[in-house]
Design a protein around this motif. Structure first.
Motif, PDB file in Angstrom:
ATOM      1  N   VAL A 203       0.854  -1.191   0.000  1.00  0.00           N
ATOM      2  CA  VAL A 203       0.000   0.000   0.000  1.00  0.00           C
ATOM      3  C   VAL A 203       0.889   1.241   0.000  1.00  0.00           C
ATOM      4  O   VAL A 203       1.918   1.277   0.683  1.00  0.00           O
ATOM      5  CB  VAL A 203      -0.928   0.026   1.237  1.00  0.00           C
ATOM      6  N   ILE A 204       0.492   2.248  -0.783  1.00  0.00           N
ATOM      7  CA  ILE A 204       1.187   3.537  -0.786  1.00  0.00           C
ATOM      8  C   ILE A 204       0.229   4.596  -0.257  1.00  0.00           C
ATOM      9  O   ILE A 204      -0.888   4.741  -0.761  1.00  0.00           O
ATOM     10  CB  ILE A 204       1.636   3.934  -2.203  1.00  0.00           C
ATOM     11  N   LEU A 205       0.647   5.326   0.780  1.00  0.00           N
ATOM     12  CA  LEU A 205      -0.105   6.499   1.234  1.00  0.00           C
ATOM     13  C   LEU A 205       0.488   7.691   0.501  1.00  0.00           C
ATOM     14  O   LEU A 205       1.662   8.015   0.686  1.00  0.00           O
ATOM     15  CB  LEU A 205       0.033   6.695   2.748  1.00  0.00           C
TER      16      LEU A 205
ATOM     17  N   ILE B 104      -4.972   7.695  -1.340  1.00  0.00           N
ATOM     18  CA  ILE B 104      -4.696   9.122  -1.368  1.00  0.00           C
ATOM     19  C   ILE B 104      -4.967   9.733   0.006  1.00  0.00           C
ATOM     20  O   ILE B 104      -5.986   9.454   0.632  1.00  0.00           O
ATOM     21  CB  ILE B 104      -5.576   9.824  -2.424  1.00  0.00           C
ATOM     22  N   VAL B 105      -4.033  10.570   0.463  1.00  0.00           N
ATOM     23  CA  VAL B 105      -4.196  11.297   1.718  1.00  0.00           C
ATOM     24  C   VAL B 105      -4.389  12.762   1.346  1.00  0.00           C
ATOM     25  O   VAL B 105      -3.487  13.400   0.814  1.00  0.00           O
ATOM     26  CB  VAL B 105      -2.971  11.138   2.630  1.00  0.00           C
ATOM     27  N   THR B 106      -5.579  13.297   1.598  1.00  0.00           N
ATOM     28  CA  THR B 106      -5.913  14.628   1.113  1.00  0.00           C
ATOM     29  C   THR B 106      -6.736  15.390   2.130  1.00  0.00           C
ATOM     30  O   THR B 106      -6.922  14.946   3.251  1.00  0.00           O
ATOM     31  CB  THR B 106      -6.679  14.504  -0.229  1.00  0.00           C
TER      32      THR B 106
ATOM     33  N   THR C 215      -9.627  17.544  -7.013  1.00  0.00           N
ATOM     34  CA  THR C 215      -8.408  16.867  -7.440  1.00  0.00           C
ATOM     35  C   THR C 215      -8.480  15.374  -7.156  1.00  0.00           C
ATOM     36  O   THR C 215      -7.853  14.578  -7.850  1.00  0.00           O
ATOM     37  CB  THR C 215      -7.186  17.476  -6.717  1.00  0.00           C
ATOM     38  N   VAL C 216      -9.238  14.995  -6.137  1.00  0.00           N
ATOM     39  CA  VAL C 216      -9.360  13.588  -5.792  1.00  0.00           C
ATOM     40  C   VAL C 216     -10.075  12.813  -6.891  1.00  0.00           C
ATOM     41  O   VAL C 216      -9.759  11.661  -7.172  1.00  0.00           O
ATOM     42  CB  VAL C 216     -10.106  13.409  -4.450  1.00  0.00           C
ATOM     43  N   VAL C 217     -11.043  13.453  -7.554  1.00  0.00           N
ATOM     44  CA  VAL C 217     -11.808  12.773  -8.601  1.00  0.00           C
ATOM     45  C   VAL C 217     -10.895  12.223  -9.693  1.00  0.00           C
ATOM     46  O   VAL C 217     -10.921  11.031  -9.985  1.00  0.00           O
ATOM     47  CB  VAL C 217     -12.900  13.699  -9.179  1.00  0.00           C
TER      48      VAL C 217
ATOM     49  N   VAL D 109      -8.396   9.258   2.010  1.00  0.00           N
ATOM     50  CA  VAL D 109      -8.723   9.604   3.398  1.00  0.00           C
ATOM     51  C   VAL D 109      -8.334  11.064   3.612  1.00  0.00           C
ATOM     52  O   VAL D 109      -7.501  11.613   2.889  1.00  0.00           O
ATOM     53  CB  VAL D 109      -7.984   8.711   4.421  1.00  0.00           C
ATOM     54  N   TYR D 110      -8.948  11.692   4.593  1.00  0.00           N
ATOM     55  CA  TYR D 110      -8.596  13.062   4.940  1.00  0.00           C
ATOM     56  C   TYR D 110      -7.343  13.063   5.811  1.00  0.00           C
ATOM     57  O   TYR D 110      -7.077  12.119   6.553  1.00  0.00           O
ATOM     58  CB  TYR D 110      -9.733  13.733   5.712  1.00  0.00           C
ATOM     59  N   LYS D 111      -6.589  14.164   5.731  1.00  0.00           N
ATOM     60  CA  LYS D 111      -5.361  14.255   6.518  1.00  0.00           C
ATOM     61  C   LYS D 111      -5.628  14.315   8.019  1.00  0.00           C
ATOM     62  O   LYS D 111      -4.740  14.000   8.817  1.00  0.00           O
ATOM     63  CB  LYS D 111      -4.541  15.472   6.082  1.00  0.00           C
TER      64      LYS D 111
END
Length: 220
Positions: free
Chosen positions: A60-62, A90-92, A99-101, A112-114
């Motif tokens: 897994v890559i965060l 994705i960590v956002t 941008t997540v889309v 996930v949210y930061k």
């Protein structure tokens, strides 16, 4: 950055890609106390993240989205071109939803949210590692809205009853193994059904399949 061997290769192998050292340090500090998660490396931008992913082959890559140079979306595309098997989470932040889309479309397994609760982050890592698609409601709605502007040509009627069952379970976040158990099928058969679904509906991945199922009333 030096590779971290942790507990000798046991558990879910995680790579951290974020341009803020304090974020990487915080993530590492928490994740290293998890019995089934091992941080194997870090990277400070997308380019380094790609190189480290190829070198370390994490599970897994965060990954952050907004980074100098090669950003998270471009890194996702490059990893897909390289057929790197790592699942990317994705960590956002909520303000980066637009941008997540495209990030999800580029192959991210979820986001996930930061400010996510640490235990929830560990759960998210385990979830995507198990093959699940991690979509929170806000991003799912944004994706569905964009799909309405250019929906795939596939139609619900093109699927067999069994494929509709499989698609519904994909939308429910089930892995191939879980689908096989639920429908009393072999994993190989489930993989065949998934491939057929993607082909018939002209979709590229399970995330798009899950959203398609929601749009067409096969899943909520």
């Amino acid at each position: 950055m030096a590779e971290h061997t942790g507990r000798g290769g046991s558990g879910i192998r995680v790579l951290l890609v974020d341009d803020h050292q304090v974020v990487r340090r915080g993530l590492r500090t928490f994740l290293e106390v998890q019995e089934d998660i091992e941080v194997v490396g870090e990277a400070s931008d997308g380019e380094e993240g790609i190189a480290r992913a190829e070198e370390l082959r994490p599970d897994v890559i965060l990954m952050d989205i907004k980074m100098p140079g090669t950003d998270g979306i471009e890194a996702l595309r490059r990893l897909r071109e390289l057929a790197n098997p790592a699942r990317v989470l994705i960590v956002t932040s909520f303000t980066e939803q637009r941008t997540v889309v495209p990030a999800l479309r580029a192959g991210a397994a979820g986001y996930v949210y930061k400010d996510i609760d640490p235990e929830a982050l560990a759960g998210a890592i385990r979830s995507v590692h198990a093959g699940h698609v991690l979509l929170q409601p806000e991003v799912a709605l944004a994706l569905l809205s964009q799909e309405d502007q250019g929906a795939p040509a596939g139609r619900p009627g093109s699927l067999t009853d069994r494929e509709r069952e499989v698609l519904g379970l994909i939308a429910d976040g089930r892995s191939n193994r879980e689908i096989a158990r639920a429908l009393v099928l072999s994993e190989k058969t489930v993989k065949t059904h998934v491939s057929n679904i993607l082909m018939k509906l002209d979709l590229s991945d399970r995330t798009q399949a899950a959203l398609w199922a929601v749009r067409h009333g096969i899943a909520e």
